[in-house]
Enzyme design. Structure first.
Site, PDB file in Angstrom:
ATOM      1  CG  PHE A 227      16.167 -83.520  39.810  1.00  0.00           C
ATOM      2  CD1 PHE A 227      15.531 -83.792  40.896  1.00  0.00           C
ATOM      3  CD2 PHE A 227      15.949 -82.708  38.486  1.00  0.00           C
ATOM      4  CE1 PHE A 227      14.630 -83.141  41.109  1.00  0.00           C
ATOM      5  CE2 PHE A 227      15.031 -81.969  38.918  1.00  0.00           C
ATOM      6  CZ  PHE A 227      14.367 -81.707  40.158  1.00  0.00           C
TER       7      PHE A 227
ATOM      8  CB  CYS B  84      24.623 -90.174  43.999  1.00  0.00           C
ATOM      9  SG  CYS B  84      23.295 -89.480  45.543  1.00  0.00           S
TER      10      CYS B  84
ATOM     11  CB  THR C  12      13.414 -91.676  37.103  1.00  0.00           C
ATOM     12  OG1 THR C  12      15.015 -92.325  36.372  1.00  0.00           O
ATOM     13  CG2 THR C  12      12.882 -92.479  37.148  1.00  0.00           C
TER      14      THR C  12
ATOM     15  CB  VAL D 267      11.056 -95.587  35.119  1.00  0.00           C
ATOM     16  CG1 VAL D 267       9.770 -95.127  35.377  1.00  0.00           C
ATOM     17  CG2 VAL D 267      10.546 -96.906  36.154  1.00  0.00           C
TER      18      VAL D 267
END
Length: 279
Positions: free
Chosen positions: A67, A121, A69, A45
């Site tokens: 973040f 993450c 995206t 994306v």
């Protein structure tokens, strides 16, 4: 634990068969409910394709893993007037926020207010229960929206480890000067020049990454912040070179980086995202 085990089995099979996550999820969900129609799209994306991916939909639910995206999606939904259920989680902490274009603040309005402390993450991990809780909040908001209920811009935060919950009405954070939802929107994250550029360097087994927004960074501060994650750092006035796992990374003051040891742009982006927060 049964659901976690099932998820692990699904993705374990995916890894063994080299099946993309989108297709593995589609197949698994169709097994659960054969009466629904699911389209699995295996695609990166970005600002040039997001409008085509979401146009004509009633609502967009955030399930991205970075973040950058989310901000691209935020620009697109505001531009197209599509409601957006934002969600993010890291460690044991999760956030959700319904965004209704033209009515509520957008994600860009909240950039300086989201309490994520630069965690990702990759750096601190994420525990499964907070993923389930965050998704549950998002789906509840989705069902309320689809049933015709008006949603208030309530930022819901949960720290499942500390048993802490908070709700904040962010109506007053709507910014008339916001470049995404303000009076004169420019949708910066949809602009090609403002997006991360990647180039596979021919014959060098390396990928160069260039941030869209030009800035000057402190390599000294970067080294202080990442020294516990890297080895063999070499710093000079022009660049910082270091080793991370099987990759050699060269950072430049303008935010550029070269990731040696891969020619996969997706891998290079993931590594870059791990460290860019420390720039």
């Amino acid at each position: 634990m049964e659901q976690f085990t099932k998820a692990a089995i699904v993705y374990g099979r995916r890894c063994k068969k080299k099946i993309p996550k989108a297709i593995a999820a589609k197949k698994r969900l169709e097994q659960i409910n054969s009466e629904i129609t699911i389209e699995g799209i295996v695609e990166d994306v970005h600002g040039l394709n997001i409008a085509e991916l979401i146009k004509g939909h009633s609502v967009v639910v955030d399930a991205t893993d970075n973040f950058e995206t989310s901000l691209i999606v935020n620009d697109a939904v505001v531009k197209l007037g599509i409601p957006f259920i934002f969600g993010a989680c890291v460690g044991s902490y999760g956030l959700t926020l319904p965004i209704i274009p033209g009515e509520t603040p957008c994600l860009h309005c909240l950039l300086n207010h989201l309490p994520m402390d630069g965690m990702t993450c990759d750096t601190v991990g994420v525990i499964s229960p907070i993923v389930q809780v965050t998704a549950a909040y998002q789906i509840t908001q989705l069902l309320r929206l689809l049933s015709g209920e008006l949603l208030s811009p309530i930022l819901q935060s949960v720290d499942i480890w500390k048993s802490e919950n908070a709700e904040i009405n962010v109506t007053k954070l709507k910014n008339i000067h916001c470049p995404t939802c303000g009076e004169h929107p420019s949708y910066p994250f949809l602009q090609f020049e403002n997006q991360m550029k990647t180039d596979v360097l021919c014959g060098r087994d390396a990928v160069q990454l260039r941030p869209g927004l030009s800035q000057t960074y402190s390599l000294v501060d970067l080294l202080k912040n990442v020294k516990h994650q890297v080895t063999n750092p070499v710093l000079n006035p022009y660049l910082l070179s270091c080793q991370f796992e099987d990759y050699r990374i060269v950072f430049f003051k303008d935010g550029r980086a070269i990731i040696h040891g891969t020619n996969e742009t997706k891998t290079a982006r993931a590594i870059y995202s791990r460290f860019i927060q420390y720039y």
